[in-house]
Scaffold this motif. Sequence first.
Motif, PDB file in Angstrom:
ATOM      1  N   MET A   1       0.840  -1.183   0.000  1.00 49.58           N
ATOM      2  CA  MET A   1       0.000   0.000   0.000  1.00 49.58           C
ATOM      3  C   MET A   1       0.872   1.229   0.000  1.00 49.58           C
ATOM      4  O   MET A   1       1.819   1.323   0.771  1.00 49.58           O
ATOM      5  CB  MET A   1      -0.903   0.033   1.235  1.00 49.58           C
ATOM      6  CG  MET A   1      -1.790   1.266   1.316  1.00 49.58           C
ATOM      7  SD  MET A   1      -2.749   1.294   2.859  1.00 49.58           S
ATOM      8  CE  MET A   1      -1.437   1.651   4.041  1.00 49.58           C
ATOM      9  N   THR A   2       0.567   2.197  -0.849  1.00 46.93           N
ATOM     10  CA  THR A   2       1.299   3.444  -0.895  1.00 46.93           C
ATOM     11  C   THR A   2       0.481   4.524  -0.219  1.00 46.93           C
ATOM     12  O   THR A   2      -0.680   4.730  -0.540  1.00 46.93           O
ATOM     13  CB  THR A   2       1.584   3.864  -2.344  1.00 46.93           C
ATOM     14  OG1 THR A   2       2.381   2.863  -2.957  1.00 46.93           O
ATOM     15  CG2 THR A   2       2.344   5.182  -2.381  1.00 46.93           C
ATOM     16  N   ASN A   3       1.076   5.206   0.703  1.00 39.91           N
ATOM     17  CA  ASN A   3       0.406   6.277   1.425  1.00 39.91           C
ATOM     18  C   ASN A   3       1.171   7.554   1.163  1.00 39.91           C
ATOM     19  O   ASN A   3       2.307   7.697   1.593  1.00 39.91           O
ATOM     20  CB  ASN A   3       0.388   5.974   2.923  1.00 39.91           C
ATOM     21  CG  ASN A   3      -0.328   7.041   3.720  1.00 39.91           C
ATOM     22  OD1 ASN A   3      -0.652   8.108   3.205  1.00 39.91           O
ATOM     23  ND2 ASN A   3      -0.560   6.755   4.978  1.00 39.91           N
ATOM     24  N   SER A   4       0.565   8.505   0.462  1.00 40.81           N
ATOM     25  CA  SER A   4       1.267   9.726   0.106  1.00 40.81           C
ATOM     26  C   SER A   4       0.855  10.898   0.972  1.00 40.81           C
ATOM     27  O   SER A   4       1.229  12.034   0.740  1.00 40.81           O
ATOM     28  CB  SER A   4       0.999  10.080  -1.364  1.00 40.81           C
ATOM     29  OG  SER A   4      -0.386  10.242  -1.582  1.00 40.81           O
TER      30      SER A   4
ATOM     31  N   ASP B   1       3.162  -3.861   4.872  1.00 42.13           N
ATOM     32  CA  ASP B   1       2.968  -3.277   3.543  1.00 42.13           C
ATOM     33  C   ASP B   1       2.672  -1.790   3.692  1.00 42.13           C
ATOM     34  O   ASP B   1       1.511  -1.377   3.755  1.00 42.13           O
ATOM     35  CB  ASP B   1       1.808  -4.002   2.839  1.00 42.13           C
ATOM     36  CG  ASP B   1       1.598  -3.491   1.411  1.00 42.13           C
ATOM     37  OD1 ASP B   1       2.516  -2.839   0.883  1.00 42.13           O
ATOM     38  OD2 ASP B   1       0.514  -3.727   0.843  1.00 42.13           O
ATOM     39  N   TRP B   2       3.736  -0.998   3.741  1.00 42.32           N
ATOM     40  CA  TRP B   2       3.584   0.449   3.941  1.00 42.32           C
ATOM     41  C   TRP B   2       4.752   1.175   3.289  1.00 42.32           C
ATOM     42  O   TRP B   2       5.918   0.776   3.443  1.00 42.32           O
ATOM     43  CB  TRP B   2       3.559   0.777   5.428  1.00 42.32           C
ATOM     44  CG  TRP B   2       3.366   2.257   5.721  1.00 42.32           C
ATOM     45  CD1 TRP B   2       2.190   2.909   5.919  1.00 42.32           C
ATOM     46  CD2 TRP B   2       4.395   3.238   5.836  1.00 42.32           C
ATOM     47  NE1 TRP B   2       2.421   4.251   6.148  1.00 42.32           N
ATOM     48  CE2 TRP B   2       3.774   4.476   6.098  1.00 42.32           C
ATOM     49  CE3 TRP B   2       5.799   3.207   5.736  1.00 42.32           C
ATOM     50  CZ2 TRP B   2       4.485   5.661   6.267  1.00 42.32           C
ATOM     51  CZ3 TRP B   2       6.507   4.392   5.897  1.00 42.32           C
ATOM     52  CH2 TRP B   2       5.847   5.592   6.163  1.00 42.32           C
ATOM     53  N   GLN B   3       4.427   2.223   2.552  1.00 46.28           N
ATOM     54  CA  GLN B   3       5.458   3.085   1.996  1.00 46.28           C
ATOM     55  C   GLN B   3       4.856   4.454   1.704  1.00 46.28           C
ATOM     56  O   GLN B   3       3.646   4.593   1.539  1.00 46.28           O
ATOM     57  CB  GLN B   3       6.051   2.482   0.719  1.00 46.28           C
ATOM     58  CG  GLN B   3       5.032   2.096  -0.339  1.00 46.28           C
ATOM     59  CD  GLN B   3       5.631   1.236  -1.440  1.00 46.28           C
ATOM     60  OE1 GLN B   3       6.837   0.981  -1.443  1.00 46.28           O
ATOM     61  NE2 GLN B   3       4.810   0.801  -2.370  1.00 46.28           N
ATOM     62  N   VAL B   4       5.721   5.447   1.657  1.00 40.59           N
ATOM     63  CA  VAL B   4       5.247   6.814   1.458  1.00 40.59           C
ATOM     64  C   VAL B   4       6.362   7.640   0.826  1.00 40.59           C
ATOM     65  O   VAL B   4       7.541   7.390   1.061  1.00 40.59           O
ATOM     66  CB  VAL B   4       4.791   7.444   2.796  1.00 40.59           C
ATOM     67  CG1 VAL B   4       5.948   7.609   3.743  1.00 40.59           C
ATOM     68  CG2 VAL B   4       4.098   8.774   2.575  1.00 40.59           C
ATOM     69  N   GLY B   5       5.984   8.621   0.023  1.00 39.35           N
ATOM     70  CA  GLY B   5       6.941   9.605  -0.472  1.00 39.35           C
ATOM     71  C   GLY B   5       7.649   9.224  -1.753  1.00 39.35           C
ATOM     72  O   GLY B   5       7.519   8.107  -2.265  1.00 39.35           O
TER      73      GLY B   5
END
Length: 222
Positions: free
Chosen positions: A1-4, A174-178
Motif C-alpha cells: 500500500m502506498t500512502n502519500s 505493507d507500507w510506503q510513502v513519499g
Amino acid sequence: MTNSARTSPIALFGGFDLRPLIRDERADLAALLRTLSPAQWETPSLCTGWRVRDVVAHLLHDSMPTATYLGDAAKARLSLHRLNDIQVRRAAAWSTDELIDRVEASIDAGLGAAVLPRLSLVDLVIHHQDIRRPLGLDRVIPEARLRAVLDNPDPFAGATNRMRGLRLSAADIDWQVGQGPEVRGPGEAIAMSLAGRPAGLDALDGEGVRVLATRVSRSAPS
C-alpha cells in the motif's frame, strides 16, 4: 500500500477510531511497568535528560484534569519544554507504584485521546519505545498501531521535515510513502527515526538514510 499523505496539525483532530488502539497501548505499557526493577526505573531513556520514570510521568499529561493541564500551560507560558518540565518535576516524589496506578487509571480516560487521538497514539507508542529500547526489551508493535503511527507522524516533533523528499518503505508491513531516495527497514525503526531518535537509524538502509540521519542529528528527542 502506498500512502502519500502528510499529517498536518489540523488533521490530528480526526482519527477517533484510534481510541481503542490508544487504550490497548496504554494497557501494554502498564503491563510492562509492572515488571520493571528499581534499577530499570532509573535507567536513562532515549529522551535526553529523562529516566524511564520521567517518561512515564510525562505520559500522564494526557489523563490530567483539564483545569490542571491548562494551569500548567499558563505557568509554562505555552512553552512545551517548560510544560514538560513542570509535569515531570511534579511526579518526582511519586513512587513507582503510584506512577503505575496512574497509568492504569488512564487506560480508559484522557483528554488527548478524546480530542487529539492521532497525536496521543504516536506520542504514546514512541515513548513506549523510548522506555523499552534502552532496557533491551524488544517487542513487535501490533500492526494496526504501527501503521497508525507511520500514517500520522507527529508534526510537532519535526517528522514532516525529516521525511520530506524521501521514499520510506517498511520491510515488515505493507507500507510506503513519499518520493525520492529510499529509506527502508522495520516500520518501528522508521517511526523512531522520524520522531528524532538516532537509535532507529541503525536498522535502516538505502540511499536516503544519510539524508535522514543528518536531519535526525539536528534535534534531541523529548
